[in-house]
Structure formats: C-alpha cells, structure tokens
Design an enzyme around this catalytic site. Structure first.
Site, PDB file in Angstrom:
ATOM      1  N   ARG A  36     -13.626   4.247  -0.671  1.00 39.74           N
ATOM      2  CA  ARG A  36     -14.023   5.593  -0.258  1.00 39.74           C
ATOM      3  C   ARG A  36     -13.044   6.685  -0.640  1.00 39.74           C
ATOM      4  O   ARG A  36     -13.288   7.846  -0.369  1.00 39.74           O
ATOM      5  CB  ARG A  36     -14.231   5.632   1.258  1.00 39.74           C
ATOM      6  CG  ARG A  36     -15.325   4.729   1.694  1.00 39.74           C
ATOM      7  CD  ARG A  36     -15.552   4.783   3.191  1.00 39.74           C
ATOM      8  NE  ARG A  36     -16.521   3.770   3.564  1.00 39.74           N
ATOM      9  CZ  ARG A  36     -16.275   2.481   3.591  1.00 39.74           C
ATOM     10  NH1 ARG A  36     -15.070   2.028   3.327  1.00 39.74           N
ATOM     11  NH2 ARG A  36     -17.223   1.625   3.901  1.00 39.74           N
ATOM     12  N   HIS A 121     -11.882  -9.470   6.249  1.00 36.06           N
ATOM     13  CA  HIS A 121     -13.048  -9.453   5.364  1.00 36.06           C
ATOM     14  C   HIS A 121     -13.008 -10.551   4.320  1.00 36.06           C
ATOM     15  O   HIS A 121     -13.643 -10.459   3.275  1.00 36.06           O
ATOM     16  CB  HIS A 121     -13.184  -8.064   4.719  1.00 36.06           C
ATOM     17  CG  HIS A 121     -13.460  -6.980   5.721  1.00 36.06           C
ATOM     18  ND1 HIS A 121     -13.227  -5.653   5.502  1.00 36.06           N
ATOM     19  CD2 HIS A 121     -13.970  -7.049   6.978  1.00 36.06           C
ATOM     20  CE1 HIS A 121     -13.552  -4.944   6.586  1.00 36.06           C
ATOM     21  NE2 HIS A 121     -14.008  -5.773   7.486  1.00 36.06           N
ATOM     22  N   CYS A 154     -23.889 -25.306  -3.715  1.00 33.97           N
ATOM     23  CA  CYS A 154     -22.840 -26.193  -3.206  1.00 33.97           C
ATOM     24  C   CYS A 154     -22.938 -27.584  -3.830  1.00 33.97           C
ATOM     25  O   CYS A 154     -24.013 -28.174  -3.872  1.00 33.97           O
ATOM     26  CB  CYS A 154     -22.968 -26.291  -1.689  1.00 33.97           C
ATOM     27  SG  CYS A 154     -21.811 -27.446  -0.930  1.00 33.97           S
ATOM     28  N   ILE A 238       1.437   5.508  -0.122  1.00 36.82           N
ATOM     29  CA  ILE A 238       2.077   4.461   0.682  1.00 36.82           C
ATOM     30  C   ILE A 238       3.366   3.941   0.042  1.00 36.82           C
ATOM     31  O   ILE A 238       4.376   3.761   0.723  1.00 36.82           O
ATOM     32  CB  ILE A 238       1.088   3.289   0.882  1.00 36.82           C
ATOM     33  CG1 ILE A 238      -0.089   3.766   1.723  1.00 36.82           C
ATOM     34  CG2 ILE A 238       1.760   2.093   1.522  1.00 36.82           C
ATOM     35  CD1 ILE A 238      -1.317   2.882   1.633  1.00 36.82           C
TER      36      ILE A 238
HETATM   37  P1  NAD Z   1     -11.396   2.736   2.058  1.00 36.48           P
HETATM   38  O1  NAD Z   1     -11.685   2.654   0.603  1.00 36.48           O
HETATM   39  O2  NAD Z   1     -12.480   3.097   2.966  1.00 36.48           O
HETATM   40  O3  NAD Z   1     -10.195   3.762   2.308  1.00 36.48           O
HETATM   41  C1  NAD Z   1      -9.012   3.720   1.583  1.00 36.48           C
HETATM   42  C2  NAD Z   1      -8.174   4.909   2.000  1.00 36.48           C
HETATM   43  O4  NAD Z   1      -6.893   4.789   1.393  1.00 36.48           O
HETATM   44  C3  NAD Z   1      -8.754   6.247   1.548  1.00 36.48           C
HETATM   45  O5  NAD Z   1      -8.784   7.119   2.654  1.00 36.48           O
HETATM   46  C4  NAD Z   1      -7.772   6.717   0.469  1.00 36.48           C
HETATM   47  O6  NAD Z   1      -7.594   8.115   0.446  1.00 36.48           O
HETATM   48  C5  NAD Z   1      -6.485   6.035   0.861  1.00 36.48           C
HETATM   49  N1  NAD Z   1      -5.570   5.733  -0.246  1.00 36.48           N
HETATM   50  C6  NAD Z   1      -5.878   5.247  -1.466  1.00 36.48           C
HETATM   51  N2  NAD Z   1      -4.762   5.012  -2.183  1.00 36.48           N
HETATM   52  C7  NAD Z   1      -3.718   5.397  -1.404  1.00 36.48           C
HETATM   53  C8  NAD Z   1      -2.300   5.384  -1.567  1.00 36.48           C
HETATM   54  N3  NAD Z   1      -1.730   4.932  -2.686  1.00 36.48           N
HETATM   55  N4  NAD Z   1      -1.529   5.864  -0.557  1.00 36.48           N
HETATM   56  C9  NAD Z   1      -2.094   6.331   0.600  1.00 36.48           C
HETATM   57  N5  NAD Z   1      -3.418   6.325   0.817  1.00 36.48           N
HETATM   58  C10 NAD Z   1      -4.222   5.853  -0.161  1.00 36.48           C
HETATM   59  O7  NAD Z   1     -10.728   1.360   2.458  1.00 36.48           O
HETATM   60  P2  NAD Z   1     -10.875   0.482   3.762  1.00 36.48           P
HETATM   61  O8  NAD Z   1     -10.731   1.308   4.969  1.00 36.48           O
HETATM   62  O9  NAD Z   1     -10.004  -0.686   3.531  1.00 36.48           O
HETATM   63  O10 NAD Z   1     -12.376  -0.014   3.745  1.00 36.48           O
HETATM   64  C11 NAD Z   1     -12.893  -0.542   2.571  1.00 36.48           C
HETATM   65  C12 NAD Z   1     -13.475  -1.925   2.636  1.00 36.48           C
HETATM   66  O11 NAD Z   1     -13.560  -2.339   1.294  1.00 36.48           O
HETATM   67  C13 NAD Z   1     -12.592  -2.942   3.289  1.00 36.48           C
HETATM   68  O12 NAD Z   1     -13.401  -3.528   4.198  1.00 36.48           O
HETATM   69  C14 NAD Z   1     -12.209  -3.950   2.202  1.00 36.48           C
HETATM   70  O13 NAD Z   1     -12.703  -5.225   2.578  1.00 36.48           O
HETATM   71  C15 NAD Z   1     -12.953  -3.573   0.988  1.00 36.48           C
HETATM   72  N6  NAD Z   1     -12.139  -3.359  -0.242  1.00 36.48           N
HETATM   73  C16 NAD Z   1     -11.034  -4.127  -0.504  1.00 36.48           C
HETATM   74  C17 NAD Z   1     -10.268  -3.907  -1.643  1.00 36.48           C
HETATM   75  C18 NAD Z   1      -9.059  -4.766  -1.879  1.00 36.48           C
HETATM   76  O14 NAD Z   1      -9.025  -5.905  -1.424  1.00 36.48           O
HETATM   77  N7  NAD Z   1      -8.009  -4.257  -2.539  1.00 36.48           N
HETATM   78  C19 NAD Z   1     -10.610  -2.890  -2.540  1.00 36.48           C
HETATM   79  C20 NAD Z   1     -11.761  -2.121  -2.257  1.00 36.48           C
HETATM   80  C21 NAD Z   1     -12.510  -2.373  -1.089  1.00 36.48           C
HETATM   81 ZN    ZN Z   2     -22.476 -26.941   1.290  1.00 32.54          ZN
END
Ligand code: NAD
Ligand code: ZN
Length: 249
Positions: A36, A121, A154, A238
């Site tokens: 997002r 997740h 499977c 971050i």
């Molecule tokens: P999200 O995508 O909803 O939100 C990510 C947030 O992080 C955003 O608000 C964004 O502005 C911020 N962000 C991005 N890069 C940043 C940085 N370098 N420093 C600071 N802030 C930063 O993510 P969510 O809340 O984890 O929800 C997304 C869902 O999607 C999760 O349930 C997850 O399972 C899945 N997902 C996982 C991955 C992965 O494993 N890396 C990647 C995409 C989605």
């Molecule tokens: Zn099975």
C-alpha cells in the site's frame, strides 16, 4: 530527525522487553515492493482471494504462473539495515519476539532464530497441502507446471497445494496468533515498523499493547491509523533510523 532518534534511543534504553512488529515496509529497502505504499504492488495487480484459489483450477493456474513465470522479488532478496538492526535488538536481549506480517523470511536471514519470529501471514518460500498440511518445495512442481501445465497437488493425499502464505479470506494460523497475543501482552515497548496498519487482525496488536501499558513506537514513511495512540511516531525510512538508534548486527 536527531531529536526523534534521541527520543527513540531513550525509549529503547528504558525498555527491557521490546516486541517488534514489522510489515512490508521494512523490506522495501531490500527491493521487495510493499502493498500500500506509494510504489505498492496493489497499484498494479489484484490479489487472489483464498476462496477463488480453492474453487477454481484456472485461478490456481494463474497463481502458479505468477510464481513460476513471473519474477519473484523475494527469491534472492537480502536483509537490509532495518533487519540487521532488529537482529541486534534480539542478540542484545532487548527483544524476545518479532511479530511479522511479512512472508519473505528476511528476519531469519538476518540471523534471528526461527523460534523468535512469529509469521502471521505465513511464508512464501515453500508450499503446503491445504488438506493434510504436508510441506512441499516449489522445485517439486516447477518443471511439470512449465512444461506440461500440471497444476500442483499434494504428493501424499492429492489435495490442493498452495504457497504457505495466508491469503485474503484464509483463516489466520492459530498458533502464530496465540504467540503474537502473548508477545503483545508480555512487553514494555511495542515497536511497529513499515506497516500501514490497515490489515486486521494484525493491526489490533499495537492497540492491545498500548492499552496494556506498553510504550508504542511507530516508524513508517507515512501516517498510520494508530499514530494518535503512539508515544513516538517517526515518519522516516526504517534503515537509517534504526541504524542511528540501535546500530547493526
Ligand atoms: P503495507 O504495504 O500495507 O504498508 C507498508 C507501509 O510501509 C506503508 O505505509 C509504506 O509507506 C511504509 N514504508 C515502505 N517502505 C518504507 C521504508 N523504507 N521506511 C519506512 N516506511 C516504509 O504493508 P503491511 O502493513 O505489512 O500489509 C501488507 C500485507 O502484505 C502484509 O500482510 C504482508 O503479508 C503482505 N506483504 C508482504 C511483503 C513481504 O513479505 N516483504 C511484501 C508485500 C506485501
Ligand atoms: Zn496432502
């Protein structure tokens, strides 16, 4: 920025049990797009719902094609400064548990023991049978899918096989939810990083921690719905923020 880093350092110093909670934003600096954020993949693709995956072989074929023909950004990704700093919080004993919404395995790759990472997740690095739970590696299916168009089932029971992630509409993993609840109640600081906090039930945990008396800190590039509850909000990337406040392992 430096005042906020000082405030973060002071909170970390004072805390003795910091539960870390991470979302996709901690992995964007490793080249994995979030969902997002401004470059989120949802601007480009729509996620497949669990019910549709189970109901239709065509949907499963489409999903497997995404894995086997598309480029997975997760395969080959390396931990970044954010993951390394979190690993340091763990190795110095400040942090006992990491709750993550991520499916990329990068906390473990940064050196955090499996037992200290709670994957809400699931994990995108292997697959599981939806009927008997048997683990399968993707490589078992790749050639048959690409060459003969065979959709994975499977090897033990013939059930539907799916990547070991939790899709929209799929029940949450009970054990992970219970461990996350315990880690949320058993901390004096709850540190959220890189989550838009829009996905529930995951986003309830910071609320519960705060109501239970823990300091709530949110590091995220943009605002979240829980900023008002937080003791400290840092709207900065971050990696640099944690490197300055914690150092890297
Ligand atoms: P999200 O995508 O909803 O939100 C990510 C947030 O992080 C955003 O608000 C964004 O502005 C911020 N962000 C991005 N890069 C940043 C940085 N370098 N420093 C600071 N802030 C930063 O993510 P969510 O809340 O984890 O929800 C997304 C869902 O999607 C999760 O349930 C997850 O399972 C899945 N997902 C996982 C991955 C992965 O494993 N890396 C990647 C995409 C989605
Ligand atoms: Zn099975």
């Amino acid at each position: 920025m430096s005042e906020q880093i000082d405030a973060l350092k002071a909170l970390i110093d004072k805390a003795s049990r910091i539960t870390v909670f991470t979302g996709a934003g901690i992995s964007t600096e490793s080249g994995i797009p979030d969902f997002r954020g401004p470059n989120g993949i949802w601007k480009k693709i729509t996620p497949i719902e669990f019910q549709d995956f189970v109901a239709s072989e065509d949907v499963r074929r489409k999903s497997w094609a995404g894995r086997f023909k598309g480029e997975s950004k997760i395969d080959g990704a390396e931990p970044n400064k954010g993951h390394l700093a979190v690993a340091r919080l763990v190795s110095t004993g400040k942090t006992q548990q990491i709750i993550t919404q991520n499916i990329d395995g990068l906390h473990q790759k940064a050196g955090v023991p499996d037992a200290q990472v709670i994957e809400l997740h699931g994990n995108a690095q292997y697959a599981k049978c939806l009927d008997c739970g048997l683990r399968h590696e993707f490589e078992e299916f790749r050639a048959a899918f690409l060459m003969e168009d065979i959709v994975p089932v499977c090897r033990e029971c013939g059930g539907i096989v799916k990547s070991a992630t939790i899709s929209f509409g799929q029940p949450m993993p009970e054990e992970a939810m219970e461990r996350a609840q315990n880690a949320t109640m058993d901390c004096d600081m709850f540190l959220v990083m890189g989550s838009s906090l829009q996905v529930v039930p995951a986003a309830y945990f910071p609320q519960i921690a705060s109501q239970n008396g823990a300091k709530l800190v949110i590091i995220n590039n943009e605002e979240t719905g829980l900023d008002d509850l937080a003791d400290l909000v840092i709207n900065e990337p971050i990696g640099v923020t944690l490197e300055a406040a914690v150092g890297l392992d």
